[in-house]
Design an enzyme around this catalytic site. Structure first.
Site: not given
Ligand code: ATP
Ligand code: LTN
Length: 329
Positions: A111, A193, A196
């Site tokens: 970030k 990856k 959201k």
């Molecule tokens: P995002 O990047 O979508 O905002 P995040 O990882 O910041 O997601 P969370 O929503 O808390 O935040 O993620 C919940 C779980 O899902 C975590 O264990 C994360 O590692 C897993 N996760 C998130 N995106 C992926 C992905 N693209 N593939 C596999 N696992 C994922």
């Protein structure tokens, strides 16, 4: 029974990456382990949120935990802010976390590198709170997607730091990263990856997406011109991502078997098969979600979860404060 804990930070709608990388595993593990699954609403506000949207996302997240198969009679499901001791331990752990360690966390570094303005102090100290979320429950394992491994490793270092300085206080947990699906990539840019926070909505299949929309997203996934369904993440990242999704939604079918099934077939046929798997999964989840979202099961689940989690968390906080000389009585 060994204990397992994980959390999700629903700053948006949950997507297929969250399901495959995290939620699906929570469900698989709930029979074998004592499972604690929480909704990280404190972590959510480390970046700016619209209050109405956040509230909807939090409620959807609990409903989706249940719709994806987490059983409140087996797993302890709770909201982070219902367990005040978690935040208090977060502060204590933050006081034992070096700025050098926080500076190395890639989520924050990324970030900073993007020159995002007004990054909050909460975002910077987030890994210390995450360590408290975990250590307060003494879990053996923390199932997470690949991107969270670094935070769990910091948690291990911090647990050891406390144990060395103040005596055995915390179990040193292990991250559990699944072999298949730990990093589902964006359908529109397989070098990133699925997320959201992706600017391009086409790359991310949300669990509550209309089935036609989800199908369209899969059918228009970026692939390559090699016309060969083969798992080769370096040269064929888009196809490899689809193979990963297909495998994960088919009881971890081996990649070689999938390659064989689609030998000599075009990408159109393969994408159609992937989209069918995705739609089957979504349809099942959405049917259950619709039954749950307006029922009183959500409230009961969170109340029961908070009662159980508070018992454990308060006892641990007291023990830590005592060891640090912070208690008087
Ligand atoms: P995002 O990047 O979508 O905002 P995040 O990882 O910041 O997601 P969370 O929503 O808390 O935040 O993620 C919940 C779980 O899902 C975590 O264990 C994360 O590692 C897993 N996760 C998130 N995106 C992926 C992905 N693209 N593939 C596999 N696992 C994922
Ligand atoms: N940081 C995680 C969410 C999270 C978490 C946790 C995961 C907060 N506390 C404790 C496992 C254990 C994320 O951004 N996905």
């Amino acid at each position: 029974m060994k204990r397992m804990l994980s959390g999700i930070k629903p700053t948006g709608q949950l997507h297929l990456g969250n399901y495959i990388g995290a939620l699906k595993n929570f469900v698989n593990y709930q029979d074998e382990y004592e499972m604690f699954a929480f909704i990280a609403n404190l972590h959510c506000i480390t970046t700016a949120q619209d209050p109405n949207e956040l509230q909807k996302n939090l409620k959807d997240c609990v409903a989706l935990y249940l719709a994806c198969g987490l059983d409140p009679n087996k797993a302890t499901i709770f909201l982070q802010t219902d367990i005040k001791a978690q935040a208090q331990l977060g502060y204590i752990i933050c006081c034992h976390t070096y700025m050098g360690e926080l500076n190395r966390m890639t989520q924050f570094k990324d970030k900073m590198a993007k020159n995002e303005t007004n990054l909050s102090g909460g975002l910077y100290t987030y890994p210390a709170l995450m360590a408290a979320d975990i250590l307060i429950y003494d879990p053996d394992y923390v199932p997470v997607g690949d991107d969270q491994k670094q935070h769990v490793e910091l948690t291990r270092d911090l647990a050891e730091r406390f144990n060395n300085k103040y005596g055995e206080l915390f179990k040193v947990p292990e991250p559990l990263i699944s072999k298949v699906g730990a990093r589902i990539m964006s359908l529109s840019d397989p070098s990133k990856k699925m997320s959201k926070s992706d600017d391009n909505d086409k790359g991310c299949v949300y669990l509550l997406d209309d089935l036609n929309v989800a199908k369209k997203k899969v059918m228009s996934a970026v692939t390559d011109s090699l016309a060969n369904v083969k798992y080769d993440p370096i040269n064929q990242p888009g196809i490899s991502n689809l193979i990963q999704i297909y495998s994960s939604l088919s009881n971890n079918m081996p990649y070689a078997e999938i390659e064989k099934m689609f030998e000599g077939k075009g990408y159109g046929d393969f994408k159609k098969a992937v989209s069918e798997k995705v739609c089957e999964t979504l349809s099942d989840i959405q049917e259950k979600y619709n039954n749950i979202i307006n029922s009183d099961i959500l409230e009961k689940t969170l109340n029961d979860g908070a009662t159980k989690a508070n018992l454990i968390a308060e006892e641990k906080l007291k023990k830590v404060q005592k060891a640090l000389g912070m208690e008087i009585l």
